[in-house]
Design a protein around this motif. Structure first.
Motif, short mmCIF file in Angstrom:
data_model
loop_
_atom_site.label_atom_id
_atom_site.label_comp_id
_atom_site.label_asym_id
_atom_site.label_seq_id
_atom_site.Cartn_x
_atom_site.Cartn_y
_atom_site.Cartn_z
N ALA A 256 56.88 17.11 14.72
CA ALA A 256 58.30 16.71 14.67
C ALA A 256 58.74 16.54 13.22
O ALA A 256 59.83 16.94 12.83
CB ALA A 256 58.51 15.42 15.44
N LYS A 257 57.87 15.96 12.41
CA LYS A 257 58.20 15.78 10.99
C LYS A 257 58.33 17.13 10.29
O LYS A 257 59.18 17.30 9.41
CB LYS A 257 57.14 14.91 10.32
CG LYS A 257 57.29 13.45 10.71
CD LYS A 257 56.23 12.56 10.11
CE LYS A 257 56.58 11.10 10.41
NZ LYS A 257 55.57 10.16 9.90
N LYS B 249 57.71 10.94 24.08
CA LYS B 249 58.21 10.04 23.03
C LYS B 249 59.66 9.65 23.34
O LYS B 249 60.39 10.39 23.98
CB LYS B 249 58.17 10.76 21.67
CG LYS B 249 56.89 11.54 21.40
CD LYS B 249 56.02 10.83 20.43
CE LYS B 249 54.67 11.46 20.12
NZ LYS B 249 53.94 12.16 21.16
N GLU B 250 60.06 8.50 22.81
CA GLU B 250 61.43 8.00 22.99
C GLU B 250 62.32 8.53 21.86
O GLU B 250 61.96 8.39 20.69
CB GLU B 250 61.43 6.47 22.88
CG GLU B 250 60.73 5.75 24.00
CD GLU B 250 61.52 5.80 25.30
OE1 GLU B 250 62.75 6.03 25.23
OE2 GLU B 250 60.90 5.61 26.36
N VAL B 251 63.49 9.07 22.21
CA VAL B 251 64.44 9.42 21.14
C VAL B 251 65.20 8.15 20.71
O VAL B 251 65.58 8.00 19.56
CB VAL B 251 65.44 10.52 21.56
CG1 VAL B 251 64.70 11.81 21.87
CG2 VAL B 251 66.28 10.09 22.74
N GLU B 252 65.41 7.28 21.66
CA GLU B 252 66.13 6.03 21.38
C GLU B 252 65.38 5.25 20.30
O GLU B 252 64.19 4.97 20.45
CB GLU B 252 66.19 5.20 22.68
CG GLU B 252 67.33 4.22 22.75
CD GLU B 252 68.68 4.92 22.72
OE1 GLU B 252 69.53 4.46 21.95
OE2 GLU B 252 68.87 5.92 23.44
N GLY B 253 66.08 4.94 19.23
CA GLY B 253 65.44 4.14 18.19
C GLY B 253 64.50 4.93 17.30
O GLY B 253 63.83 4.35 16.44
N THR C 79 69.40 19.89 18.59
CA THR C 79 69.11 18.49 18.90
C THR C 79 68.59 18.36 20.34
O THR C 79 67.63 17.63 20.60
CB THR C 79 70.38 17.64 18.72
OG1 THR C 79 70.87 17.84 17.39
CG2 THR C 79 70.10 16.18 18.93
N GLU C 80 69.22 19.10 21.24
CA GLU C 80 68.75 19.09 22.64
C GLU C 80 67.31 19.58 22.73
O GLU C 80 66.49 19.04 23.46
CB GLU C 80 69.67 19.96 23.52
CG GLU C 80 70.87 19.20 24.04
CD GLU C 80 70.55 17.76 24.41
OE1 GLU C 80 69.72 17.55 25.34
OE2 GLU C 80 71.09 16.84 23.76
N ALA D 116 61.52 18.39 23.39
CA ALA D 116 60.17 18.38 22.80
C ALA D 116 59.60 16.95 22.79
O ALA D 116 58.41 16.75 23.03
CB ALA D 116 60.22 18.95 21.38
N TYR D 117 60.48 15.96 22.54
CA TYR D 117 60.05 14.56 22.58
C TYR D 117 59.50 14.25 23.98
O TYR D 117 58.41 13.68 24.14
CB TYR D 117 61.22 13.62 22.27
CG TYR D 117 61.31 13.14 20.83
CD1 TYR D 117 61.35 14.04 19.78
CD2 TYR D 117 61.40 11.78 20.53
CE1 TYR D 117 61.46 13.60 18.46
CE2 TYR D 117 61.50 11.33 19.22
CZ TYR D 117 61.54 12.24 18.18
OH TYR D 117 61.65 11.79 16.89
#
Ligand code: TRP
Length: 433
Positions: free
Chosen positions: A274-275, A238-242, A258-259, A264-265
């Motif tokens: 993730a939620k 998954k993308e963290v960006e956006g 956060t890292e 995990a993403y």
């Protein structure tokens, strides 16, 4: 004196959400604990009237915002925390500032211009639906800031223009009537995150995409479940960006956590998982405050009392200051000697002064006179001039000496204790400068 005074207002029209917490409440509470900083936080309920005509909502919002700030750790003993409408000196100052503000300046205010542009685009009359309140918004805000001689005003970027206008009002007034106002500056914290909302746009009540700060855990879970994600399946990177989910997590987690989520993403964490992580992390921060909040919100009398105590402290500054300003513009007693509005002179004259003298009874007296010539303190007679001098020295050193010297002071009609204290503090500050 190196104390920096911070002041900021919160308009009382909504319910605080996570974006307000991250962008304003949390950094403000942290800043209020910094040594060398004096903080003024207030509920801008006069401003609320400009946007909201629902009395119940104004009242409820005032309660919720006050409870939120207190639950988030704001210490009303340490900061001056008050409600704008408890300070009648603010609308009074608004008028004085109105008279030194160009109408053209207000025509250029972003919020007003936006309304005009919208009307023009829709083929309506320029000022259609625009109240004079909206037009005057920057002047009321200028009064909020200048009344308390704030140096720094922490605000969002959308408010910078208002601070610049306040600065201009202060400069115009000072130029005309002498150095009365401090010129304020906007304080913009670039480290503070703007939180995305449920739909990925900035979290804002106008987009209806907020997560209320004090949602119950069940509500929080439901709202977090509704955060917009893409359709990537579990196992897909998954993308963290956006990713709104990622950004909200980041605002609540440590850099290490956060890292870990970033990794995990990349490793293809399922959105549901993730939620769940986000729910746990946010709730960990909110839960202890939530208990506090619940207790406060069910005890409006206590909050009311806190705000009134704050107003009393704020007015101990505002009352003598507005008196000084009224006198400066010429709203003053007819028997008071007139002084020309020479800025240099006025600046010097803006301090109260002690006067020592001898009466026909052969005794030695002193009095304290305000900058505008009004009597603030009157001593009884001393046998020796030295005694009178010592009493003055004590008062100049510490306004607490008022207590010990009370038996040597004669009552003065119409002067409040707070005003005398403020005058002594002004003298002490000037001496230290
Ligand atoms: N206009 C500010 C806002 O909408 C609220 C506000 C009112 C304010 N008076 C102020 C902020 C004085 C700082 C200082 O966010």
């Amino acid at each position: 004196m190196s104390t920096t005074r911070f002041l900021t207002g919160i308009t009382t029209t909504g319910t605080p959400h996570l974006g307000n917490f991250v962008g304003s409440i949390r950094p403000s509470v942290a800043a209020s604990l910094t040594p060398g900083v004096q903080s003024f936080y207030f509920l801008a309920d006069y401003h609320a009237l400009i946007k909201c005509e629902d009395p119940v909502r104004i009242q409820r919002s005032t309660l919720e915002i006050a409870a939120s700030w207190l639950a988030a750790g704001l210490n009303p003993e340490k900061v001056t925390f008050y409600r704008q409408s408890d300070i009648p000196e603010i609308p009074e100052l608004t008028w004085l500032l109105t008279c030194v503000t160009g109408k053209g300046v207000l025509n250029r205010a972003h919020a007003y211009k936006a309304s005009v542009d919208k009307n023009t685009a829709a083929g309506r009359e320029h000022d259609d639906g625009v109240t004079a309140g909206l037009f005057m918004y920057p002047v009321l805000m200028g009064a909020d800031i200048l009344m308390f001689k704030a140096h720094k005003v922490p605000v969002g970027r959308d408010q910078i223009q208002h601070i610049e206008m306040a600065r201009d009002m202060a400069a115009s007034f000072n130029h005309l009537y002498g150095e009365h106002f401090v010129l304020p500056e906007a304080a913009i914290d670039d480290h503070v995150a703007t939180l995305p909302g449920l739909d990925g746009r900035k979290m804002s009540k106008s987009y209806d995409n907020t997560i209320p700060l004090f949602s119950s855990r069940a509500q929080l879970q439901k709202l977090i479940g509704g955060i917009l994600t893409d359709s990537r399946a579990p196992g897909e990177a998954k993308e963290v960006e956006g990713s709104a989910l990622f950004q909200i997590y980041q605002a609540f987690a440590t850099p290490e956590e956060t890292e870990a989520l970033r990794k995990a993403y990349a490793d293809g964490i399922a959105w549901g998982d993730a939620k769940h992580l986000l729910l746990e992390r946010v709730d960990q921060v909110i839960a202890p405050m939530r208990a506090q909040y619940e207790e406060l919100i069910h005890n409006p009398a206590r909050i009311e009392q806190t705000l009134l105590a704050g107003a009393e402290r704020a007015r101990a500054l505002a009352t003598p200051f507005i008196r000084e300003l009224r006198s400066a513009v010429g709203l003053r007693s007819l028997v008071q000697a007139s002084t020309a509005a020479k800025p240099a002179k006025a600046a010097k004259a803006a301090l109260p002064a002690f006067k020592q003298y001898r009466e026909a009874d052969g005794k030695f007296y002193f009095k304290l006179v305000a900058a505008d010539g009004r009597l603030l303190l009157q001593s009884t007679g001393f046998d020796a001039p030295k005694e009178a001098g010592q009493a003055i020295a004590q008062l100049q050193k510490d306004s607490a000496a008022l207590q010990t010297l009370a038996p040597r002071l004669a009552p003065v009609d119409g002067v409040e204790a707070a005003e005398v204290t403020a005058a002594l503090q002004a003298l002490a500050e000037a001496a230290a400068a």
